[in-house]
Design a protein around this motif. Structure first.
Motif, PDB file in Angstrom:
ATOM      1  N   HIS A 107       0.851  -1.191   0.000  1.00  0.00           N
ATOM      2  CA  HIS A 107       0.000   0.000   0.000  1.00  0.00           C
ATOM      3  C   HIS A 107       0.886   1.239   0.000  1.00  0.00           C
ATOM      4  CE1 HIS A 107      -3.718  -2.159   0.345  1.00  0.00           C
ATOM      5  NE2 HIS A 107      -3.394  -2.708   1.492  1.00  0.00           N
ATOM      6  N   PHE A 108       1.168   1.789  -1.181  1.00  0.00           N
ATOM      7  CA  PHE A 108       2.004   2.984  -1.277  1.00  0.00           C
ATOM      8  C   PHE A 108       1.166   4.214  -0.927  1.00  0.00           C
ATOM      9  CE2 PHE A 108       4.473   6.310  -3.459  1.00  0.00           C
ATOM     10  CZ  PHE A 108       5.711   6.039  -2.922  1.00  0.00           C
ATOM     11  N   ASN A 109       0.423   4.752  -1.867  1.00  0.00           N
ATOM     12  CA  ASN A 109      -0.559   5.818  -1.622  1.00  0.00           C
ATOM     13  C   ASN A 109       0.000   6.895  -0.694  1.00  0.00           C
ATOM     14  OD1 ASN A 109      -2.439   4.290  -3.121  1.00  0.00           O
ATOM     15  ND2 ASN A 109      -2.943   3.094  -1.303  1.00  0.00           N
ATOM     16  N   LEU A 110       1.208   7.303  -0.980  1.00  0.00           N
ATOM     17  CA  LEU A 110       1.920   8.237  -0.096  1.00  0.00           C
ATOM     18  C   LEU A 110       1.144   9.540   0.107  1.00  0.00           C
ATOM     19  CD1 LEU A 110       4.609   8.584   1.440  1.00  0.00           C
ATOM     20  CD2 LEU A 110       5.548   9.624  -0.632  1.00  0.00           C
ATOM     21  N   ASP A 111       0.536  10.045  -0.980  1.00  0.00           N
ATOM     22  CA  ASP A 111      -0.186  11.312  -0.899  1.00  0.00           C
ATOM     23  C   ASP A 111      -1.699  11.131  -0.967  1.00  0.00           C
ATOM     24  OD1 ASP A 111       2.178  12.995  -0.835  1.00  0.00           O
ATOM     25  OD2 ASP A 111       2.490  12.367  -2.914  1.00  0.00           O
ATOM     26  N   ARG A 112      -2.169   9.907  -0.727  1.00  0.00           N
ATOM     27  CA  ARG A 112      -3.610   9.624  -0.703  1.00  0.00           C
ATOM     28  C   ARG A 112      -3.967   9.187   0.708  1.00  0.00           C
ATOM     29  NH1 ARG A 112      -6.569   8.216  -5.185  1.00  0.00           N
ATOM     30  NH2 ARG A 112      -8.276   8.138  -3.643  1.00  0.00           N
ATOM     31  N   HIS A 113      -4.311  10.131   1.552  1.00  0.00           N
ATOM     32  CA  HIS A 113      -4.591   9.833   2.952  1.00  0.00           C
ATOM     33  C   HIS A 113      -5.905   9.076   3.130  1.00  0.00           C
ATOM     34  CE1 HIS A 113      -1.747  13.178   4.621  1.00  0.00           C
ATOM     35  NE2 HIS A 113      -1.282  12.648   3.515  1.00  0.00           N
ATOM     36  N   ASP A 114      -6.735   9.036   2.079  1.00  0.00           N
ATOM     37  CA  ASP A 114      -8.022   8.356   2.183  1.00  0.00           C
ATOM     38  C   ASP A 114      -7.913   6.861   1.923  1.00  0.00           C
ATOM     39  OD1 ASP A 114      -7.315   9.215  -0.455  1.00  0.00           O
ATOM     40  OD2 ASP A 114      -9.299   8.598  -1.146  1.00  0.00           O
ATOM     41  N   LEU A 115      -6.787   6.414   1.372  1.00  0.00           N
ATOM     42  CA  LEU A 115      -6.586   5.000   1.052  1.00  0.00           C
ATOM     43  C   LEU A 115      -5.651   4.354   2.072  1.00  0.00           C
ATOM     44  CD1 LEU A 115      -6.060   5.234  -2.822  1.00  0.00           C
ATOM     45  CD2 LEU A 115      -8.189   4.764  -1.594  1.00  0.00           C
ATOM     46  N   TYR A 116      -5.678   3.010   2.092  1.00  0.00           N
ATOM     47  CA  TYR A 116      -4.692   2.300   2.904  1.00  0.00           C
ATOM     48  C   TYR A 116      -3.291   2.721   2.455  1.00  0.00           C
ATOM     49  CZ  TYR A 116      -8.019  -1.076   4.879  1.00  0.00           C
ATOM     50  OH  TYR A 116      -9.036  -1.678   5.569  1.00  0.00           O
ATOM     51  N   SER A 117      -2.418   2.953   3.416  1.00  0.00           N
ATOM     52  CA  SER A 117      -1.043   3.287   3.092  1.00  0.00           C
ATOM     53  C   SER A 117      -0.131   2.760   4.185  1.00  0.00           C
ATOM     54  CB  SER A 117      -0.861   4.807   2.976  1.00  0.00           C
ATOM     55  OG  SER A 117       0.517   5.136   2.804  1.00  0.00           O
TER      56      SER A 117
END
Length: 566
Positions: free
Chosen positions: A240-250
């Protein structure tokens, strides 16, 4: 065995040698009839031999088939769940009371991490795993008892033949307590092979990947020792990367909500399916972070790699494992596990020393590797931090852990971990670690819901699937998953006012697992009244909260949708 009544024999692995030397001699001594021999698997030659021998005696030889989703105990609990929670700890208690294990646990020279490592190595894999272990053996004990109860066969008339493994005596005691007539071990133990495979696996893999790159004419990428003099926190990247997507699993969720400086954070990538590449390196660099691949195959486009094999010292330890094979089974197994533990610790200690890592953060506690990681850090003056990722309301040996810091959802987790036997220096209560996402997903959930309504949906059902097994004997299989999806998709196409939100646990393989039902899925999506959350490489990146907020009713892996009131 109990006098009179039908006799059941269950054989985990039917092989010619064990059939002739152990199974058949035991069956021949049974005078009562009728007798049925159930086998879990077997090669063609052994099965022909067994069929020929039992047919002359008027006995029955049947394939042992069962469905994990259909087996319930008298209290209505799935056998699969009962085995995971409660029964596993009971069986494990029999194992650790065996003399060799008892002496090992009482030895003050052994650390809590080493002891936890050994206990978790008794359990390796799930029931469907090929290798022997307590979890699989325990599950088969309860499945055999369930099958006998279903057919009206007394537990005292059931004998289970299991592959020989180091702690089968403890499992045998447990099975007798459950009423089984006997557990008989068959075949040869595989302690040495298993230990050698795990001991050499990492170094051989690194050498293999390096050789393949040279044959392709590629240069081996390597990284220098970190010389900035600032101790770092390393996190285990797990899909789960999503470094700049705080709404997704990261995997960076804790950094996203803190003032922790990015330049003190190092991300370790080790999954070839989800590698470190230029796009991710640039995204991390914008926040001052660094990343390394711990395998050549987990790096792309010139990404830095720290993958130094240490085969020479590993081969020396492999020799010790071979010597351990000469000792009594259980004692030799414990010695071999200590050797593998030391090798794993040495690998992580070397990596952490080169990269000046003092804290390692991960959620993965389901095998024993974190025990060696924590020990390596402590010897360097650092600490291991684990965090709870899923709800865990009941103690189970599968989540047994040894760590310096554990971030748990609630104080109730303290008792759960204590009952599981975990070793935790500091338990920090956090609440649900994903609650910050609730407000962040609301707008997207509303957008999905409004889109479904614009296309005619008057009510919306969300379905969460938890993935599938290859074989129905070990869990929800792809066949049953297809039935679940087909039922919902056909209902959607039949009911013009219905809307459907689908959140699979593993979206990347969903269409493959659905087979012909995938065409039905595409048809449903074309109506505009069906939405599929497909984000995520290894597992879904969208949170359950978002899918639930998109719908009026949420369904989680129901056993039989035909029982639902719609």
């Amino acid at each position: 065995m109990t006098e009179g009544g039908m006799q059941y024999f269950f054989v985990e692995r039917l092989r010619a040698l064990s059939w002739l030397t152990t199974v058949w001699p035991r069956i021949r001594r049974v005078s009562a009839r009728p007798v049925t021999i159930w086998y879990l698997d077997g090669d063609a030659l052994s099965l022909r031999l067994a069929h020929a021998m039992v047919s002359r005696k008027g006995l029955k030889l049947e394939r042992w088939t069962f469905d994990a989703a259909k087996m319930f105990d008298d209290d209505g609990t799935l056998i699969w769940m009962r085995t995971h929670y409660g029964e596993m700890l009971k069986a494990l208690s029999h194992v650790v009371r065996q003399p060799a294990f008892d002496r090992f646990l009482a030895d003050g020279r052994h650390t809590a991490a080493l002891k936890t490592w050994a206990i978790k190595q008794v359990l390796p894999g799930d029931a469907g795993a090929a290798g022997p272990g307590l979890w699989r053996a325990l599950y088969l004990v309860h499945v055999s008892l369930w099958c006998a109860r279903r057919d009206g066969v007394a537990a005292g008339n059931v004998i289970l033949f299991l592959r020989h493994w180091p702690w089968i005596d403890g499992l045998r005691e447990y099975a007798l307590d459950c009423g089984l007539a006997a557990v008989v071990s068959i075949g040869r133990e595989t302690r040495t092979r298993s230990a050698l495979r795990r001991l050499l696996a990492r170094d051989l893999l690194l050498l293999k990947e390096g050789l393949e790159m040279r044959l392709r004419g590629e240069n081996l990428r390597s990284v220098a020792i970190d010389e900035r003099g600032k101790p770092r926190l390393a996190l285990q990247y797990y899909g789960h990367f999503n470094l700049d997507r705080h709404d997704l699993y990261s995997d960076f969720f804790f950094w996203q909500q803190s003032d922790f400086p990015g330049e003190r954070l190092l991300a370790l990538f080790g999954i070839p399916k989800d590698p470190l590449d230029r796009v991710r390196m640039e995204a991390l660099a914008r926040h001052g972070m660094q990343a390394l691949a711990t395998r050549h195959s987990a790096a792309r486009e010139g990404a830095p790699v720290d993958a130094a094999p240490a085969l020479l010292s590993t081969l020396t330890e492999a020799g010790r494992v071979m010597v351990d094979a000469l000792r009594p089974l259980e004692a030799g197994w414990l010695d071999a596990e200590q050797t593998v533990f030391r090798a794993q610790k040495r690998y992580w200690k070397s990596l952490f020393s080169r990269q000046d890592v003092k804290v390692f953060v991960t959620w993965f506690k389901y095998n024993s590797e974190h025990c060696a990681i924590g020990e390596a850090l402590r010897e360097l003056g650092g600490a291991l931090a684990l965090y709870q990722r899923s709800y865990e309301g009941d103690p189970t040996a599968k989540t047994l852990l040894a760590t310096d810091i554990y971030f748990g959802f609630s104080r109730a987790g303290i008792e759960v971990e204590a009952q599981a036997g975990s070793h935790i220096e500091y338990f920090v209560t956090t609440g649900y670690i994903g609650d910050h996402r609730f407000k962040l997903v609301d707008a997207e959930a509303k957008r999905v819901r409004d889109n479904l309504r614009r296309n005619g949906a008057e009510y919306v059902v969300a379905y969460f699937d938890e993935g599938s097994y290859l074989d129905a004997r070990w869990g929800i299989d792809a066949g049953r998953l297809r039935e679940h999806y087909a039922f919902l998709l056909e209902a959607l196409l039949r009911e013009e006012g219905a809307g459907l939100v689908l959140k699979p646990k593993v979206p990347g393989t969903l269409r493959t697992r659905l087979g012909p039902v995938a065409a039905l899925l595409d048809h449903a999506l074309a109506t505009g009244r069906c939405h599929l959350y497909e984000e995520g490489v290894l597992q879904g990146a969208v949170t359950p909260a978002q899918a639930a907020l998109s719908a009026d009713l949420a369904v989680h892996d129901a056993e039989d949708f035909r029982e639902l009131p719609y």
